[in-house]
Design a protein around this motif. Structure first.
Motif, short mmCIF file in Angstrom:
data_model
loop_
_atom_site.label_atom_id
_atom_site.label_comp_id
_atom_site.label_asym_id
_atom_site.label_seq_id
_atom_site.Cartn_x
_atom_site.Cartn_y
_atom_site.Cartn_z
N MET A 1 37.44 -61.92 -1.80
CA MET A 1 36.00 -60.82 -1.89
C MET A 1 36.23 -60.88 -0.74
SD MET A 1 32.53 -62.23 -4.15
CE MET A 1 33.31 -61.73 -5.19
N PHE A 2 35.48 -58.97 -0.72
CA PHE A 2 34.82 -58.30 0.47
C PHE A 2 33.24 -58.82 0.75
CE2 PHE A 2 38.11 -55.99 0.38
CZ PHE A 2 39.40 -55.89 1.39
N VAL A 3 32.48 -59.14 1.73
CA VAL A 3 31.04 -58.90 2.20
C VAL A 3 30.91 -57.88 3.09
CG1 VAL A 3 29.64 -60.89 2.95
CG2 VAL A 3 31.82 -61.16 1.90
N ASP A 4 29.84 -57.44 2.97
CA ASP A 4 29.27 -56.44 3.58
C ASP A 4 27.79 -57.58 4.23
OD1 ASP A 4 27.34 -54.53 5.60
OD2 ASP A 4 27.37 -52.97 3.61
N VAL A 5 27.62 -57.69 5.31
CA VAL A 5 27.20 -58.23 6.22
C VAL A 5 25.64 -57.81 6.83
CG1 VAL A 5 28.42 -60.46 6.74
CG2 VAL A 5 27.90 -58.79 8.41
N HIS A 6 26.11 -56.58 6.58
CA HIS A 6 24.75 -55.90 7.16
C HIS A 6 24.16 -55.16 6.41
CE1 HIS A 6 21.36 -55.98 10.49
NE2 HIS A 6 21.23 -54.71 10.43
N ALA A 7 23.76 -54.23 5.21
CA ALA A 7 22.36 -53.14 4.78
C ALA A 7 21.38 -52.72 4.70
CB ALA A 7 24.12 -53.40 3.44
N HIS A 8 21.30 -51.79 4.15
CA HIS A 8 19.42 -51.29 4.14
C HIS A 8 19.54 -50.69 3.05
CE1 HIS A 8 18.99 -52.91 8.11
NE2 HIS A 8 19.87 -52.29 8.46
N LEU A 9 19.86 -51.49 1.76
CA LEU A 9 19.98 -51.13 0.73
C LEU A 9 18.14 -50.33 -0.41
CD1 LEU A 9 22.26 -53.22 -0.96
CD2 LEU A 9 22.20 -50.46 -1.42
N ASP A 10 17.39 -51.01 1.02
CA ASP A 10 16.18 -51.08 0.58
C ASP A 10 15.54 -49.00 0.97
OD1 ASP A 10 16.32 -52.32 2.80
OD2 ASP A 10 14.72 -51.19 3.71
#
Length: 253
Positions: A1-10
């Motif tokens: 499973m891939f992980v995006d450890v830093h996003a700003h979906l807000d």
């Protein structure tokens, strides 16, 4: 499973189609850590994490927002961090490139949030832009248990100092850019057990989407470039970064 450890979906960039983007992320089977940049976005991150099982949250105040904090902001962050889907304090740190907040205020707010993380036994997620010396000095003084250097842009030598302090390093779309020689070199030489992947969406979309809105479904592109740089398989990158994610954020595999 891939992980995006830093996003700003807000981010407001997703206001028009956030549900559609979230559906695509779920379909792609990608885990996302959504980072707060102020109290409002931290609340939004927690809300997303509560509503979607593939999203975790970090709560914190970005250095750009440091000058706006109110007196009780640490109490508010502590309350938000009580949610079981909150796995770190961030995005916190120093930004001397834009200097939107005065440097002494950035430093104070950074240190206060590190102390909060220590009291809660949570890792920190650090924003460090053109502030390597002061970032290192504050971390050596405060000694957080561990943390993540998000969108790492420093040298390999500086990275060795951060490793001694228990830090991991995340790389995003920048390592796909033709002129990104230093990030590529560092990403290829750091220990594999310290590397993670991120998008920092909606920013820093990888090639061939540079300049367009980024989102977590582009993590496989970044993973592919990481594999090329390190001369290993994409599967090895996926497995290592997933394991590193669980270890950094104290999660069961």
């Amino acid at each position: 499973m891939f992980v995006d450890v830093h996003a700003h979906l807000d981010d407001e960039a997703f206001d028009g189609d956030r549900q559609e983007v979230l559906a695509k992320i779920k379909e792609a089977g990608i885990i996302v850590v959504n980072a707060g940049s102020d109290i409002a976005s931290s609340r939004f991150s927690v809300k997303l994490a509560q509503e979607y099982d593939f999203i975790y949250a970090c709560v914190g105040v970005h250095p750009h927002e440091a000058q706006k904090v109110e007196q009780n902001y640490i109490n508010e962050l502590e309350e938000l961090a009580g949610n079981p889907k909150v796995i770190g304090i961030g995005e916190i740190g120093l930004d001397y490139y834009y200097d939107i907040s005065e440097r002494n205020i950035q430093q104070r707010v950074f240190e206060e949030q590190i102390e909060l993380a220590k009291s809660l036994n949570l890792p920190i997620v650090v924003h460090n832009r053109e502030a390597h010396k002061d970032t290192a000095e504050i971390l050596k003084k405060t000694l957080p248990a561990k943390g993540l250097m998000h969108c790492y842009s420093g040298s390999l030598e500086m990275a060795q100092e951060f490793i001694q302090l228990g830090f991991y390093f995340s790389f995003g779309g920048v390592i796909t850019f033709k002129n990104a020689k230093k990030p590529k070199e560092v990403a290829s030489k750091l220990p594999l057990d310290r590397i993670l992947l991120e998008t920092d969406c909606p920013y820093l979309s990888p090639e061939p989407y540079r300049g367009k809105r980024n989102d977590p479904t582009r993590i496989p592109i970044i993973a592919g470039q990481m594999a090329n740089l390190r001369e290993i398989s994409v599967e090895e990158v996926r497995a290592a970064t997933y394991s590193n994610f669980n270890r950094l954020f104290n999660l069961p595999h």
